[in-house]
Design a protein around this motif. Sequence first.
Motif, PDB file in Angstrom:
ATOM      1  N   GLU A  16      41.372  40.464  38.199  1.00  0.00           N
ATOM      2  CA  GLU A  16      41.473  39.428  39.225  1.00  0.00           C
ATOM      3  C   GLU A  16      41.599  38.040  38.639  1.00  0.00           C
ATOM      4  OE1 GLU A  16      38.329  41.817  38.848  1.00  0.00           O
ATOM      5  OE2 GLU A  16      38.545  41.628  41.027  1.00  0.00           O
ATOM      6  N   ARG A  17      41.929  37.098  39.518  1.00  0.00           N
ATOM      7  CA  ARG A  17      41.777  35.699  39.141  1.00  0.00           C
ATOM      8  C   ARG A  17      40.289  35.468  39.017  1.00  0.00           C
ATOM      9  NH1 ARG A  17      41.813  32.341  42.510  1.00  0.00           N
ATOM     10  NH2 ARG A  17      41.821  33.597  44.378  1.00  0.00           N
ATOM     11  N   ARG A  29      52.845  40.372  34.316  1.00  0.00           N
ATOM     12  CA  ARG A  29      52.930  41.238  35.493  1.00  0.00           C
ATOM     13  C   ARG A  29      53.612  42.583  35.186  1.00  0.00           C
ATOM     14  NH1 ARG A  29      52.903  41.993  40.917  1.00  0.00           N
ATOM     15  NH2 ARG A  29      54.829  42.761  41.818  1.00  0.00           N
ATOM     16  N   ASN A  33      42.939  41.864  49.428  1.00  0.00           N
ATOM     17  CA  ASN A  33      42.855  42.317  48.035  1.00  0.00           C
ATOM     18  C   ASN A  33      44.017  43.238  47.707  1.00  0.00           C
ATOM     19  OD1 ASN A  33      42.217  43.714  45.472  1.00  0.00           O
ATOM     20  ND2 ASN A  33      40.483  42.308  45.596  1.00  0.00           N
ATOM     21  N   ASP A  72      36.801  39.125  50.703  1.00  0.00           N
ATOM     22  CA  ASP A  72      38.207  38.990  50.309  1.00  0.00           C
ATOM     23  C   ASP A  72      39.063  39.194  51.553  1.00  0.00           C
ATOM     24  OD1 ASP A  72      40.361  38.731  48.549  1.00  0.00           O
ATOM     25  OD2 ASP A  72      39.505  40.125  47.103  1.00  0.00           O
ATOM     26  N   TRP A 116      38.007  26.986  51.041  1.00  0.00           N
ATOM     27  CA  TRP A 116      37.896  28.264  50.307  1.00  0.00           C
ATOM     28  C   TRP A 116      36.453  28.777  50.297  1.00  0.00           C
ATOM     29  CZ3 TRP A 116      41.275  31.867  48.240  1.00  0.00           C
ATOM     30  CH2 TRP A 116      40.700  32.836  47.416  1.00  0.00           C
ATOM     31  N   ARG A 122      42.379  35.787  30.207  1.00  0.00           N
ATOM     32  CA  ARG A 122      43.776  35.392  30.007  1.00  0.00           C
ATOM     33  C   ARG A 122      44.624  36.099  31.045  1.00  0.00           C
ATOM     34  NH1 ARG A 122      42.794  36.331  24.773  1.00  0.00           N
ATOM     35  NH2 ARG A 122      43.913  38.298  24.853  1.00  0.00           N
ATOM     36  N   VAL A 175      47.547  38.511  32.120  1.00  0.00           N
ATOM     37  CA  VAL A 175      48.319  39.632  31.581  1.00  0.00           C
ATOM     38  C   VAL A 175      49.688  39.599  32.257  1.00  0.00           C
ATOM     39  CG1 VAL A 175      48.466  42.161  31.482  1.00  0.00           C
ATOM     40  CG2 VAL A 175      46.253  41.026  31.257  1.00  0.00           C
ATOM     41  N   GLU A 182      47.730  47.782  44.492  1.00  0.00           N
ATOM     42  CA  GLU A 182      48.552  47.949  43.286  1.00  0.00           C
ATOM     43  C   GLU A 182      48.015  49.109  42.430  1.00  0.00           C
ATOM     44  OE1 GLU A 182      49.689  43.171  42.939  1.00  0.00           O
ATOM     45  OE2 GLU A 182      48.263  44.039  41.546  1.00  0.00           O
ATOM     46  N   ILE A 201      48.173  42.497  55.181  1.00  0.00           N
ATOM     47  CA  ILE A 201      49.277  42.366  54.216  1.00  0.00           C
ATOM     48  C   ILE A 201      49.287  43.566  53.272  1.00  0.00           C
ATOM     49  CG2 ILE A 201      48.017  41.049  52.447  1.00  0.00           C
ATOM     50  CD1 ILE A 201      50.523  39.294  52.135  1.00  0.00           C
ATOM     51  N   LEU A 232      50.992  45.001  33.671  1.00  0.00           N
ATOM     52  CA  LEU A 232      49.806  45.302  34.473  1.00  0.00           C
ATOM     53  C   LEU A 232      49.753  46.755  34.984  1.00  0.00           C
ATOM     54  CD1 LEU A 232      47.455  43.497  35.157  1.00  0.00           C
ATOM     55  CD2 LEU A 232      48.653  42.760  37.228  1.00  0.00           C
TER      56      LEU A 232
HETATM   57  C1  GDG Z   1      44.801  35.856  48.387  1.00  0.00           C
HETATM   58  C2  GDG Z   1      43.574  36.412  49.109  1.00  0.00           C
HETATM   59  C3  GDG Z   1      44.896  38.440  49.731  1.00  0.00           C
HETATM   60  C4  GDG Z   1      45.575  39.061  38.943  1.00  0.00           C
HETATM   61  N1  GDG Z   1      45.344  38.883  37.624  1.00  0.00           N
HETATM   62  C5  GDG Z   1      46.548  38.882  37.026  1.00  0.00           C
HETATM   63  C6  GDG Z   1      47.529  39.053  38.020  1.00  0.00           C
HETATM   64  N2  GDG Z   1      46.907  39.157  39.174  1.00  0.00           N
HETATM   65  C7  GDG Z   1      47.610  39.383  40.451  1.00  0.00           C
HETATM   66  C8  GDG Z   1      47.321  40.752  41.008  1.00  0.00           C
HETATM   67  C9  GDG Z   1      47.604  40.538  42.494  1.00  0.00           C
HETATM   68  C10 GDG Z   1      47.260  39.059  42.688  1.00  0.00           C
HETATM   69  O1  GDG Z   1      47.206  38.451  41.406  1.00  0.00           O
HETATM   70  C11 GDG Z   1      45.883  38.896  43.311  1.00  0.00           C
HETATM   71  O2  GDG Z   1      45.962  39.172  44.648  1.00  0.00           O
HETATM   72  P1  GDG Z   1      44.642  39.422  45.497  1.00  0.00           P
HETATM   73  O3  GDG Z   1      45.050  39.888  46.831  1.00  0.00           O
HETATM   74  O4  GDG Z   1      43.802  40.453  44.813  1.00  0.00           O
HETATM   75  O5  GDG Z   1      43.811  38.072  45.505  1.00  0.00           O
HETATM   76  P2  GDG Z   1      44.083  36.465  45.709  1.00  0.00           P
HETATM   77  O6  GDG Z   1      44.824  35.896  44.586  1.00  0.00           O
HETATM   78  O7  GDG Z   1      42.728  35.901  45.933  1.00  0.00           O
HETATM   79  O8  GDG Z   1      44.984  36.338  47.041  1.00  0.00           O
HETATM   80  C12 GDG Z   1      43.600  37.929  49.109  1.00  0.00           C
HETATM   81  C13 GDG Z   1      46.107  37.749  49.110  1.00  0.00           C
HETATM   82  O9  GDG Z   1      45.971  36.328  49.127  1.00  0.00           O
HETATM   83  C14 GDG Z   1      47.396  38.117  49.836  1.00  0.00           C
HETATM   84  O10 GDG Z   1      47.320  37.825  51.196  1.00  0.00           O
HETATM   85  O11 GDG Z   1      44.989  39.831  49.519  1.00  0.00           O
HETATM   86  O12 GDG Z   1      42.498  38.445  49.830  1.00  0.00           O
HETATM   87  O13 GDG Z   1      42.372  35.931  48.508  1.00  0.00           O
HETATM   88  O14 GDG Z   1      48.959  40.717  42.794  1.00  0.00           O
HETATM   89  O15 GDG Z   1      48.150  41.692  40.401  1.00  0.00           O
HETATM   90  N3  GDG Z   1      48.849  39.104  37.751  1.00  0.00           N
HETATM   91  C15 GDG Z   1      49.225  38.958  36.457  1.00  0.00           C
HETATM   92  N4  GDG Z   1      48.318  38.774  35.455  1.00  0.00           N
HETATM   93  C16 GDG Z   1      46.987  38.734  35.683  1.00  0.00           C
HETATM   94  O16 GDG Z   1      46.199  38.577  34.743  1.00  0.00           O
HETATM   95  N5  GDG Z   1      50.529  38.993  36.147  1.00  0.00           N
END
Ligand code: GDG
Length: 460
Positions: free
Chosen positions: A265-266, A345, A368, A365, A88, A341, A343, A373, A228, A348
């Motif tokens: 984000e995470r 889904r 993203n 990234d 990572w 914390r 939130v 979204e 994606i 959101l």
């Molecule tokens: C990896 C790659 C790539 C976030 N906080 C909360 C929450 N989230 C959800 C978002 C979104 C997902 O998590 C995050 O997706 P990302 O794409 O932004 O990032 P990664 O988790 O790092 O994912 C990334 C992805 O894989 C797909 O290929 O885009 O680059 O690193 O859906 O909404 N969801 C909820 N509560 C939160 O507090 N329910």
Amino acid sequence: MSRLVVVSNRVADPRKATAGGLAVALGEALKATGGLWFGWSGSIVEGGAPGEGELHVQHAGSVTLATVDLSVEDHAGYYLGYSNGVLWPVFHYRLDLARFDGGHINAYRRVNQLFARKLMTLLKPDDIIWVHDYHLIPLAAELRALGSTHRIGFFLHIPLPPQLLLAAIPQHEWLMRALFSYDLVGFQSEVDLLHFSHYVHAEASAESLGQNRFRAFDRTVQAGAFPIGIDVDEFAALTHGKEASDMYERMKEEYSRRKLLLGVERLDYSKGLPQRLRAFQTLLKKYPENLRSATLIQIASPSREDMGTYTDLLQELESLCGAINGNFGELDWMPIRFIHRNVARRRLPGLYRVARVALVTPLRDGMNLVAKEFIAAQDPADPGVLVLSRFAGAADQLKEALLVNPYDTDGTADAIQRALNMSLEERQSRHQKLLKTIREQDVHWWRQTFLKTLAETRSA
Ligand code: GDG
């Protein structure tokens, strides 16, 4: 039609609404073929033998979910140590955070062998296998060693770094050789694909066979970029659901006199959170009309909490938020709401819709999905503005966002100011184009394009 087998570190029940767009999209493909989804169960077994784990098989409608437990030692070495302690950080260009000396490679290899052994017992001869992400790079090689002749594809969700960064991983050659056991290797963006091409030419004297086919390590592989997407319709439906609407109304009322900025984000060092908070601080200093007015809500949902780098990051963020709120805050206005914390889904999209500006400013990234979204949740008649890092894979597609360099604090603050003051006409026009893009290249398009290419590819 061949049965689809999806393999990923974690498995989601596609019937559950909380599963998210990726699980829904893969679930759809799995349902169509009566497929199998295989991965880690999430259980860590005290006293379990390394390289061993119980297999659990359950049926979710027409889809079979098969999962394997991991021993404490395997979880520590495969998941925390190698996947998240080496791959990572390096794949996100952070050599400084990588821990190469832990000997975790053995556990990483062992778990991939365990997965291969268990999966082999479940496979039918004409299954098509789709392996996901950095946890499982050597899986096809391990399956081949057990005699698998299946068509196998791999998709890397995170970036592939440039050759010399990759070469810092002591086992880089073994990892990259393992990619040649797949028939198709998919990346998020053309830049990742370029890094792959450059690496295999420079380090493995690869021969280019045209159209992203490469010959090296005595094998041929087809590579490609498959950005994606999200399930735009599913997300739009969530946006109009009760929980999102309630969230929207409540926030609209609570912040009626404020301009809301949002980050979601995470909690992860790749997401550029300290840099974002500093840019917000600069915005308040440089453009004081935002004092008592702009409020940043930053959701940083807990992630990988058993890793030290993540605890350090949390402390840094808490201290930055404390300093900014202490220096700029008023009795009736706090500049930053930092929420560590998760939130729900379903709520959101309500948050996305109420925000005037989304700050999606990772340092690096793969894609993203938050950026996409946010666009899907906007009201086309009065949309918010996306401030997006040029270092997110999504920046390749989302050209009408305000693209920023997150390392440039001043420049990012200027872009946020521009976003806050953008005319309705410009917001609408940018949003319309962004929405069109995420609709055309949604998660279904991604899945179909990848699987079609895999079906047409046979490497040797
Ligand atoms: C990896 C790659 C790539 C976030 N906080 C909360 C929450 N989230 C959800 C978002 C979104 C997902 O998590 C995050 O997706 P990302 O794409 O932004 O990032 P990664 O988790 O790092 O994912 C990334 C992805 O894989 C797909 O290929 O885009 O680059 O690193 O859906 O909404 N969801 C909820 N509560 C939160 O507090 N329910």
